[in-house]
Design a protein around this motif. Structure first.
Motif, PDB file in Angstrom:
ATOM      1  N   MET A  87      -5.616  -1.044   3.605  1.00 60.16           N
ATOM      2  CA  MET A  87      -4.662  -0.177   2.921  1.00 60.16           C
ATOM      3  C   MET A  87      -3.225  -0.676   3.104  1.00 60.16           C
ATOM      4  N   VAL A  88      -2.901  -1.092   4.317  1.00 61.00           N
ATOM      5  CA  VAL A  88      -1.545  -1.597   4.583  1.00 61.00           C
ATOM      6  C   VAL A  88      -1.300  -2.876   3.788  1.00 61.00           C
ATOM      7  N   ALA A  89      -2.271  -3.795   3.830  1.00 66.72           N
ATOM      8  CA  ALA A  89      -2.109  -5.061   3.106  1.00 66.72           C
ATOM      9  C   ALA A  89      -1.948  -4.823   1.618  1.00 66.72           C
ATOM     10  N   HIS A  90      -2.774  -3.950   1.051  1.00 72.70           N
ATOM     11  CA  HIS A  90      -2.705  -3.709  -0.390  1.00 72.70           C
ATOM     12  C   HIS A  90      -1.481  -2.897  -0.792  1.00 72.70           C
ATOM     13  N   ALA A  91      -0.866  -2.205   0.159  1.00 69.23           N
ATOM     14  CA  ALA A  91       0.391  -1.524  -0.145  1.00 69.23           C
ATOM     15  C   ALA A  91       1.496  -2.558  -0.383  1.00 69.23           C
ATOM     16  N   VAL A  92       1.331  -3.731   0.218  1.00 72.64           N
ATOM     17  CA  VAL A  92       2.292  -4.811   0.029  1.00 72.64           C
ATOM     18  C   VAL A  92       1.947  -5.601  -1.225  1.00 72.64           C
TER      19      VAL A  92
ATOM     20  N   ILE B 266      10.044   0.304   9.410  1.00 73.12           N
ATOM     21  CA  ILE B 266       8.697  -0.254   9.552  1.00 73.12           C
ATOM     22  C   ILE B 266       8.154   0.017  10.952  1.00 73.12           C
TER      23      ILE B 266
ATOM     24  N   GLU C 166       7.297   3.764  11.297  1.00 76.29           N
ATOM     25  CA  GLU C 166       6.059   4.091  10.593  1.00 76.29           C
ATOM     26  C   GLU C 166       4.842   3.498  11.307  1.00 76.29           C
ATOM     27  N   SER C 167       5.003   2.318  11.875  1.00 76.42           N
ATOM     28  CA  SER C 167       3.913   1.684  12.627  1.00 76.42           C
ATOM     29  C   SER C 167       3.540   2.514  13.847  1.00 76.42           C
TER      30      SER C 167
ATOM     31  N   ILE D 135      -7.740   0.692   7.495  1.00 78.39           N
ATOM     32  CA  ILE D 135      -6.282   0.823   7.595  1.00 78.39           C
ATOM     33  C   ILE D 135      -5.609  -0.514   7.287  1.00 78.39           C
ATOM     34  N   SER D 136      -6.154  -1.603   7.823  1.00 77.54           N
ATOM     35  CA  SER D 136      -5.597  -2.931   7.556  1.00 77.54           C
ATOM     36  C   SER D 136      -5.600  -3.237   6.075  1.00 77.54           C
TER      37      SER D 136
ATOM     38  N   LEU E  83       1.651   5.537  12.720  1.00 78.59           N
ATOM     39  CA  LEU E  83       0.276   5.157  12.393  1.00 78.59           C
ATOM     40  C   LEU E  83      -0.547   4.955  13.664  1.00 78.59           C
TER      41      LEU E  83
END
Length: 146
Positions: free
Chosen positions: A110-115, A10, A13-14, A107-108, A17
């Motif tokens: 996309m990251v949130a919805h990936a979870v 994580i 990857e962060s 981006i926020s 990004l």
């Protein structure tokens, strides 16, 4: 079978990004505009004057319209704010700041919805906010959540 994701993965990857954001056109334009404002003597003087007047306004605001200088100070602050907003280097900075903010909001989201699709991400943008509401907001669905 899904690969187990570790904290190290994580973090890695962060950082990747973050590097991508720093290389983005929005960030580059933001930095250019920020430097232009910093190096513009007129802009710096206007910002200093606005900050001074804003402090004066906060002082008279304690008493509201009953303060003898309320109308004058309030008018001065509004005029200086408008002058700042219309000054080209500051207007360009604000525009680039908004574009960078929109990128970060996307981006926020996309990251949130990936979870999880249920994670709410306040972006300040009604388009993205409507996409991020996963329900349970307590408004009875008036915000558009399902």
């Amino acid at each position: 079978m899904l690969k187990e994701v570790t904290h190290t993965d994580i973090i890695s990857e962060s950082l990747t990004l973050a590097e991508m954001i720093l290389k983005s056109e929005q960030y580059k334009q933001y930095e250019i505009a920020k430097q232009a404002v910093k190096s513009d003597i007129d802009a710096q003087e206007m910002i200093w004057e606005f900050t001074k007047r804003k402090n004066d306004f906060e002082e008279v605001q304690r008493f509201g319209k009953y303060h003898p200088d309320y109308d004058r100070v309030s008018k001065e602050v509004r005029e200086l704010k408008r002058k700042l907003d219309l000054y080209d280097p500051i207007a360009k900075f604000k525009k680039s700041e908004k574009q960078l903010d929109e990128l970060l909001s996307e981006i926020s989201l996309m990251v949130a919805h990936a979870v999880s699709e249920k994670i709410k991400v306040p972006t300040g943008n009604p388009f993205f906010d409507s996409m991020s509401c996963g329900g349970g907001c307590g408004t009875g669905g008036s915000c558009g959540c399902k």
